[in-house]
Design an enzyme around this catalytic site. Structure first.
Site, PDB file in Angstrom:
ATOM      1  N   ASP A  86     -58.233  50.023 -39.809  1.00 28.24           N
ATOM      2  CA  ASP A  86     -57.694  48.732 -40.199  1.00 28.24           C
ATOM      3  C   ASP A  86     -57.275  48.854 -41.672  1.00 28.24           C
ATOM      4  O   ASP A  86     -57.507  49.876 -42.333  1.00 28.24           O
ATOM      5  CB  ASP A  86     -58.715  47.612 -39.972  1.00 28.24           C
TER       6      ASP A  86
HETATM    7  C1  BGC Z   1     -56.331  42.907 -39.794  1.00 26.42           C
HETATM    8  C2  BGC Z   1     -55.730  43.575 -38.590  1.00 26.42           C
HETATM    9  C3  BGC Z   1     -54.250  43.753 -38.752  1.00 26.42           C
HETATM   10  C4  BGC Z   1     -53.992  44.518 -40.032  1.00 26.42           C
HETATM   11  C5  BGC Z   1     -52.534  44.815 -40.288  1.00 26.42           C
HETATM   12  C6  BGC Z   1     -55.882  43.541 -41.094  1.00 26.42           C
HETATM   13  O1  BGC Z   1     -56.244  42.752 -42.172  1.00 26.42           O
HETATM   14  O2  BGC Z   1     -57.744  42.959 -39.695  1.00 26.42           O
HETATM   15  O3  BGC Z   1     -56.020  42.823 -37.439  1.00 26.42           O
HETATM   16  O4  BGC Z   1     -53.707  44.407 -37.651  1.00 26.42           O
HETATM   17  O5  BGC Z   1     -54.494  43.766 -41.122  1.00 26.42           O
HETATM   18  O6  BGC Z   1     -51.816  43.715 -40.649  1.00 26.42           O
END
Ligand code: BGC
Length: 765
Positions: free
Chosen positions: A290
């Site tokens: 993530d």
């Molecule tokens: C979130 C994810 C997301 C990623 C990319 C993160 O802050 O937890 O769910 O896919 O950002 O935007």
């Protein structure tokens, strides 16, 4: 192709495919292997590590891609893909830099958070799950893929399948509720919808990424990113099934979660990324972190950037989102013997395989068609489907005296901070939404009634009395145009405005950004200023319908007692306003059923239907007994149980019949029930099957969902609904984490929600 094989397995086998059953490499894999072997021979170590790097798109100005900061890195072979970059023109321009100006001309992969639709936005996932309609859910992913792929995207960070039992956690909005079985079914439907069913990616399919692996939804105290800590049997029985289902459905990628599991951040967990995901479940795609997941392991206390990057690599992470830990430290770790060439090669190979499978080596611009972008995004047809699906996601919680459906006549007073708030309709995580085109409830009502009725709108209150809170809850450009007058003055104005109305529709609840990432709440009631407004409206003595906007189960005990009608509408997407009007006026009969329990108050949390019995369960029908498992101040009951939802029809369930009272290994029994629509309107009902294993080698829940069917019954019509139960449905992870069924007594329940059920018993021999 590998993709084909995984999909075939998912379709032909039962829900549980063991790694041993996975097919061996076929000629298409051999062709891919030859291609990638040859390519990797040409790659320097720096270029291999470059493939593992996924920066955000930064500021790419049209026409300047080559000279941008990111453009320079792409030329040096230091970027494997980009995310959240929108439009064919921009994507084409950066892809051009990769395939024309980098040494090896390796195409990039383009990801985006296409979570519940692209420009055409569907209900937030929690709402969508309340449709219990797998075809509709699959269709939302298909349309999202169609639109996103037309606009240059080939990879989505969805489905999010984290089970959540704590409504304080804002991201409960992004998942499918509290049940692992239903979560698994939805995971499969979403993966199928995004990736297609042919086994290879057409240009309107995109690669899915199941997230957030694992147990992200079990954050302590519902605080985002917080620690999770639970038993292994708890993990495997309550949280893992949806991720596993996505893997079985052939999901191309997996995203690691931010939280720790068993004391190790998921991003650095070999147990999760290698032992379970790859070795047990046979996952063959790639794993992405993530956002800055690697770097955050420094704050978790796992070492400096070099140490945590090495930890992630050894755990089995392939791609590093944003933080560039891999890019900046892996070479050094390699020299120091902390990671191996084989580990980096394996990660690089998986990224290249994904690109190969997507068809990007054949045509890097496969997803870059201006013509498709102009024709296939936010079309009238897609919006019409979004409207229909949204109407299915709403849950009618109360309808005393049949106030609903409303008649299209007279004067309808529309009041509340969510009534004319179009930017809030798509809900959280709608990064590609056309907020300017979203349909507010006010607009929806006006359009649907036309000149048959008068709609009088007043705001009635701010979202919250606290301006600072409202600011935080209105992030990302979702503004409430705060009314600076004293709260009472705004309420008085509304009370005055409803004087001549025949009925009041109160649009209250949460804003879109009161749920979602980093939007946890310690108070899950409707904000007090809105409750004051509601009380004033009820005091007028006029019939009040509460249209409740929310991204989580709210504690609405007093509303459930005092307001005659409540329609929970979540955040219904770009067409929400029309869809709500369709249901309010009875053009669509509501059929949504809750996928999370609605508690009486925050103190009951976590509260979920599939709980254990304890050694001191409360007696049947009691609400307090000393030395039993209960509270002094509140009963154990929720306000609305899992699976609950009313309709404008009345459904009656007959008794449950079993084809046999014994089940043998390899056999099945059939449970059937006659469901009758005892009303004058046709409607849809979700018939739910639950089981209870009466005696186990570990304690078993009092009920577990094991099947459901959404049926349609005309007025007065009856249907026999049948469920086949096999030994597989009785399996669970025992204390050795073996997936087994144990002989003995079972109870079986069928009903329209998890509380009001008819039961029967059988024995597994
Ligand atoms: C979130 C994810 C997301 C990623 C990319 C993160 O802050 O937890 O769910 O896919 O950002 O935007």
């Amino acid at each position: 192709m590998r993709q084909t094989l995984l999909l075939l397995v998912a379709f032909t086998a039962s829900h549980f495919v063991s790694a041993q059953n996975l097919p061996v490499a076929k000629p298409a894999d051999a062709k891919m292997k030859t291609f990638i072997d040859a390519l990797m021979k040409k790659m320097t170590m720096e270029e291999k590590i470059g493939q593992l790097n996924l920066p955000g798109s930064g500021d790419i100005v049209t026409g300047q891609a080559s000279n941008s900061d990111i453009g320079k890195k792409i030329k040096e072979g230091k970027v494997g893909g980009l995310f959240n970059i929108k439009t064919v023109a921009k994507i084409k321009a950066v892809q051009k830099v990769a395939v024309e100006e980098s040494r090896l001309k390796i195409p990039m992969i383009f990801g985006m958070d296409v979570i519940h639709g692209y420009e055409t936005v569907f209900p937030i996932p929690l709402g969508l799950s309340c449709t219990w309609d797998m075809k509709a859910i699959e269709r939302t992913a298909q349309i999202a893929a169609q639109e996103a792929s037309a606009d240059g995207i080939n990879w989505t960070f969805s489905p999010m399948v984290d089970i959540a039992r704590d409504p304080r956690w804002g991201r409960i909005a992004e998942g499918n509720g509290e049940d692992p079985y239903l979560g698994g079914e939805i995971a499969r439907a979403m993966v199928k919808g995004y990736q297609g069913t042919t086994g290879s990616y057409k240009n309107n399919n995109i690669m899915a990424c199941v997230k957030h692996y694992a147990m992200y939804g079990a954050a302590e105290a519902g605080r985002d990113y917080n620690t999770t800590d639970m038993s292994r049997v708890g993990m495997f029985n309550n949280y893992m099934l949806p991720y596993k289902a996505a893997v079985e459905a052939g999901v191309g990628s997996v995203m690691a979660s931010f939280n720790e599991v068993d004391g190790i951040p998921a991003t650095g967990s070999k147990f999760l990324m290698t032992d379970v995901l790859r070795k047990q479940w046979g996952f063959k795609g790639f794993v992405v972190t993530d956002y800055t997941g690697i770097n955050e392991m420094e704050a978790h206390g796992m070492g400096d950037l070099q140490q945590v990057s090495g930890l992630a690599m050894r755990a089995g992470i392939d791609m590093d989102m944003v933080g560039e830990g891999f890019l900046t430290t892996l070479q050094k770790s390699l020299k120091e013997g902390k990671v191996t060439v084989a580990q980096i090669d394996a990660a690089c190979r998986r990224i290249l395989e994904a690109k190969y499978t997507l068809g990007l080596f054949d045509d890097p611009y496969k997803y870059c068609s201006e013509e498709r972008a102009a024709k296939e995004v936010f079309t009238d047809a897609n919006r019409a489907e979004a409207r229909q699906i949204a109407a299915q996601s709403f849950v009618l919680l109360k309808n005393q005296g049949g106030i609903l459906p409303l008649q299209k006549k007279g004067t309808i007073a529309l009041v509340g901070p969510l009534a004319d708030a179009k930017e809030n309709m798509p809900g959280t995580w709608a990064v590609a939404a056309r907020f300017d085109k979203a349909i507010s409830l006010f607009e929806g009502l006006r359009t649907v009634v036309g000149d048959k009725a008068t709609i009088v709108y007043t705001k009635g209150s701010n979202l919250d009395a606290d301006a600072k809170f409202e600011e935080r809850a209105g992030m990302f450009g979702k503004d409430f145009k705060r009314d600076m007058r004293p709260a009472q003055e705004i309420i008085d104005e509304a009370v005055n405005a409803v004087k001549n109305a025949d009925v009041i529709v109160a649009a209250l609840g949460e804003s879109a950004e009161m749920s979602g990432e980093s939007s946890s709440r310690s108070n899950i009631e409707i904000p007090q200023v809105q409750k004051d407004l509601l009380a004033a409206l009820l005091k007028t003595g006029k019939p009040v319908v509460l249209v409740l906007f929310t991204g989580r189960p709210l504690a609405i005990k007093s509303e459930s007692e005092n307001v005659p009608a409540i329609l929970n509408v979540w955040f219904g997407g770009s067409e929400a306003g029309y869809a709500i009007a369709d249901v309010l006026f009875g053009d669509v009969n509501p059929s949504g059923k809750l996928t999370t329990t609605f508690p009486q108050n925050i103190g009951q949390v976590p509260i979920y239907y599939n709980h254990k019995n304890t050694g001191r369960p409360l007696g049947e029908g009691k609400w307090f007994e000393k030395f039993r498992s209960n509270y002094l101040d509140v009963s154990n009951d929720p306000v609305y149980p899992f699976g609950f939802g009313l309709s404008y029809s009345d459904f009656y369930y007959g008794s449950v019949k079993l084809s046999s009272n014994t089940l043998k290994a390899g056999g099945t029994i059939t449970a059937s029930v006659v469901v009758t629509n005892n009303s004058r309107v046709s409607g849809k009902e979700v018939v739910q099957l639950y089981l209870r294993d009466m005696v186990g080698s570990i304690t078993r829940p009092v009920k577990e969902l094991k099947g459901f069917q959404k049926i349609e019954l005309k007025a007065g019509e009856s249907k026999t609904v049948e469920f086949k139960i096999s030994v597989n449905d009785l399996k669970f992870y025992n204390s050795d984490l073996k997936f087994v069924a144990e002989p003995g007594d079972f109870k079986l329940f069928i009903g329209g929600n998890s509380r009001d059920v008819k039961e029967a018993t059988f024995k597994l021999l």
